[in-house]
Every structure is written in structure tokens, then in C-alpha cells.
Design a protein around this motif. Structure first.
Motif, PDB file in Angstrom:
ATOM      1  N   VAL A 220     -38.348  13.418  -1.262  1.00 22.04           N
ATOM      2  CA  VAL A 220     -36.928  13.767  -1.157  1.00 22.04           C
ATOM      3  C   VAL A 220     -36.187  12.629  -0.467  1.00 22.04           C
ATOM      4  CG1 VAL A 220     -35.223  15.416  -0.302  1.00 22.04           C
ATOM      5  CG2 VAL A 220     -37.499  16.215  -0.978  1.00 22.04           C
ATOM      6  N   LEU A 221     -35.079  12.187  -1.042  1.00 26.42           N
ATOM      7  CA  LEU A 221     -34.224  11.185  -0.435  1.00 26.42           C
ATOM      8  C   LEU A 221     -32.786  11.721  -0.402  1.00 26.42           C
ATOM      9  CD1 LEU A 221     -35.521   7.856  -2.041  1.00 26.42           C
ATOM     10  CD2 LEU A 221     -35.894   8.664   0.295  1.00 26.42           C
ATOM     11  N   VAL A 222     -32.072  11.425   0.679  1.00 26.29           N
ATOM     12  CA  VAL A 222     -30.704  11.902   0.857  1.00 26.29           C
ATOM     13  C   VAL A 222     -29.791  10.707   1.113  1.00 26.29           C
ATOM     14  CG1 VAL A 222     -29.161  13.351   2.239  1.00 26.29           C
ATOM     15  CG2 VAL A 222     -31.510  14.104   1.786  1.00 26.29           C
ATOM     16  N   ARG A 223     -28.648  10.692   0.460  1.00 26.75           N
ATOM     17  CA  ARG A 223     -27.628   9.667   0.680  1.00 26.75           C
ATOM     18  C   ARG A 223     -26.299  10.369   0.970  1.00 26.75           C
ATOM     19  NH1 ARG A 223     -31.696   7.292   1.137  1.00 26.75           N
ATOM     20  NH2 ARG A 223     -32.480   5.547  -0.116  1.00 26.75           N
ATOM     21  N   SER A 224     -25.562   9.852   1.947  1.00 23.24           N
ATOM     22  CA  SER A 224     -24.295  10.469   2.349  1.00 23.24           C
ATOM     23  C   SER A 224     -23.161   9.459   2.265  1.00 23.24           C
ATOM     24  CB  SER A 224     -24.390  11.025   3.777  1.00 23.24           C
ATOM     25  OG  SER A 224     -25.333  12.077   3.839  1.00 23.24           O
ATOM     26  N   VAL A 225     -21.974   9.931   1.867  1.00 23.16           N
ATOM     27  CA  VAL A 225     -20.784   9.088   1.774  1.00 23.16           C
ATOM     28  C   VAL A 225     -19.616   9.831   2.420  1.00 23.16           C
ATOM     29  CG1 VAL A 225     -19.296   7.737   0.258  1.00 23.16           C
ATOM     30  CG2 VAL A 225     -21.637   8.250  -0.450  1.00 23.16           C
ATOM     31  N   PRO A 226     -19.032   9.302   3.499  1.00 29.15           N
ATOM     32  CA  PRO A 226     -17.865   9.951   4.093  1.00 29.15           C
ATOM     33  C   PRO A 226     -16.600   9.661   3.284  1.00 29.15           C
ATOM     34  CG  PRO A 226     -18.416   7.976   5.315  1.00 29.15           C
ATOM     35  CD  PRO A 226     -19.476   8.127   4.262  1.00 29.15           C
ATOM     36  N   PHE A 227     -15.648  10.587   3.310  1.00 35.05           N
ATOM     37  CA  PHE A 227     -14.338  10.354   2.694  1.00 35.05           C
ATOM     38  C   PHE A 227     -13.305  11.204   3.404  1.00 35.05           C
ATOM     39  CE2 PHE A 227     -16.103  13.898   0.323  1.00 35.05           C
ATOM     40  CZ  PHE A 227     -15.034  14.717   0.019  1.00 35.05           C
ATOM     41  N   ARG A 228     -12.028  10.860   3.180  1.00 36.66           N
ATOM     42  CA  ARG A 228     -10.921  11.552   3.826  1.00 36.66           C
ATOM     43  C   ARG A 228     -10.008  12.176   2.780  1.00 36.66           C
ATOM     44  NH1 ARG A 228      -7.802   7.834   7.950  1.00 36.66           N
ATOM     45  NH2 ARG A 228      -6.912   9.867   8.447  1.00 36.66           N
ATOM     46  N   VAL A 229      -9.397  13.281   3.163  1.00 33.78           N
ATOM     47  CA  VAL A 229      -8.355  13.907   2.347  1.00 33.78           C
ATOM     48  C   VAL A 229      -7.099  13.988   3.207  1.00 33.78           C
ATOM     49  CG1 VAL A 229      -7.629  15.944   1.065  1.00 33.78           C
ATOM     50  CG2 VAL A 229     -10.033  15.225   1.012  1.00 33.78           C
TER      51      VAL A 229
END
Length: 239
Positions: A220-229
Motif C-alpha cells: 500500500v502506498l499513499v500520496r497526499s496533495v494539499p489544496f485551498r478553496v
């Protein structure tokens, strides 16, 4: 007409501060004046592919405006991504369809998926008040003899899941036409680009995270990307 003339310099320094790679190029941007507003709303992408020995690096980028006599720079720490033996997933990033009137690629290859050119969103910001699409691009490097990857995408706000979607894997890991004895028909595909699209997302203002989970067999591999609204009337400064 409008025009711009910049010099771009990139340096990759290893953990000891020595230069491991350097590139400099002058870039010209020109066009008819009636396209200036669209061009000012877009980006200039300077993309280069390079391979470096596994280590920690610092990327230094400098842009010199040769017409205005101004310059700016940025530094970014880079290190190899976490993976597993025989199984790896690249970092994920938000993208949008490429628009030649506003965006320009200065690159050894453009970013594309299924023949559609894409523009990266390096500081992803979206507007609330209506539905919008979230397009997440990444590449899977699977075990071609393993099971098909199982993928999901979650949207989180302050650690709470507010949206979830399963992502179908529609490619074939192994090309069986290359099995057997005889002349090779080409190399077996080892990397699988993927564009995940969540259509019609409706999110209120705030800080969010797109969390991608890719499973193959027991790995299992996890990748995260932050973003704004942003809400109505809000503005954001982008460097």
C-alpha cells in the motif's frame, strides 16, 4: 504585440552543497496584444527531465526578466519518494487542460494524458460557490506480474473525510503478445500514467487534502496533495 524575455537558471545541489546538475536557457514569449490578458492569467512552465543518484537535493531556480532588469528565485528541498521493492507511485499533482493562449511550455517534453496536454497547478486554488472539477495526475510503477492496482481517492477537510471515490484501473499490466520465443515487438510497459477526475465537486472555503491510496497485493502506498478553496471575494498571493 507583447513580448517577454527571461533567463531561467536551475541548479541541483547534493547533500554536500556541490552542484550535481545545472541548466540555463533564455526564453522568449511573444504574441498579439489582444491575447495579452489571457497570457497574463497563465503560466510559463519550464520542465526538464533528469536522473540523479538517490540522495537529498536542493533545487535552486532563478528567473531574470531581461527587459525589466528584475529577478526572483526559489529553493526547494527534494528527496527520493518512499516506495516498496517492485512497486512505486509518483507524487500526485493537480492539473488542468492546457490552454495555448495563456500557458506556455518550455520543456523537453510536455505533460500529457491520452493525447491531451495538461498544465500543472503548482499552488492549487479553487473557488467555492459552484461546482468545479478536480483533476489529479500521477504515475504508477507496479509489479507487472502482480494483481491489478486497487485505487481510491479521498478528499479531507481538517482531517475529516468529506468525499471518497474508487478509481478504476482500466489498463493491462502485462502485454502477453510479447511472451514466447521470437523477435521482440517492443518493450514491456513499466509505468502507467493516470488522470483521476472528480467532476462537479462542491466545497466550501477552507484548507483541503486530496489523499490517494494505491494497493497492489499486500503493498500500500499513499500520496497526499494539499489544496485551498476560496470563498467569494477572497484573494490569494502566489509566489
Amino acid at each position: 504585440t507583447y513580448r517577454a524575455h527571461v533567463r531561467i537558471t536551475q541548479i541541483a545541489r547534493n547533500a554536500k552543497g556541490a552542484i550535481a546538475w545545472k541548466a540555463t536557457k533564455e526564453v522568449f514569449v511573444r504574441g498579439p496584444l489582444n491575447n495579452l490578458e489571457a497570457r497574463l492569467a497563465g503560466n510559463l512552465y519550464y520542465m526538464r527531465q533528469l536522473q540523479l543518484p538517490g540522495s537529498r537535493y536542493t533545487i535552486e531556480a532563478t528567473v531574470e526578466d531581461l527587459l525589466a532588469g528584475k529577478s526572483g528565485g526559489v529553493q526547494e528541498q527534494v528527496q527520493p519518494g518512499l516506495g516498496l521493492p517492485g512497486f512505486y507511485v509518483s507524487d500526485a499533482m493537480f492539473v488542468r487542460p492546457f490552454d495555448g493562449k495563456s500557458d506556455k511550455f518550455e520543456a523537453d517534453s510536455i505533460l500529457a494524458y491520452d493525447g491531451m496536454a495538461l498544465s500543472p497547478l503548482l499552488s492549487p486554488v479553487f473557488r467555492s460557490g459552484g461546482p468545479f472539477n478536480l483533476n489529479l495526475y500521477f504515475t504508477i510503477y507496479p509489479d507487472i506480474n502482480g494483481a491489478d492496482p486497487d485505487m481510491s481517492l479521498e478528499i479531507l477537510n481538517n482531517g475529516r473525510v468529506v468525499g471518497r471515490a474508487a478509481l478504476p484501473f482500466t489498463d493491462s499490466l502485462r502485454d502477453t503478445t510479447r511472451d514466447g520465443i521470437g523477435a521482440s515487438k517492443g518493450e514491456q510497459k513499466r509505468q502507467f500514467p493516470y488522470l483521476a477526475t472528480l467532476r462537479g465537486a462542491q466545497l466550501g472555503p477552507g484548507e483541503f487534502e486530496a489523499r490517494l491510496t494505491v494497493r497492489q497485493n499486500r503493498n500500500v502506498l499513499v500520496r497526499s496533495v494539499p489544496f485551498r478553496v476560496l470563498g467569494p471575494g477572497e484573494t490569494v498571493a502566489t509566489v
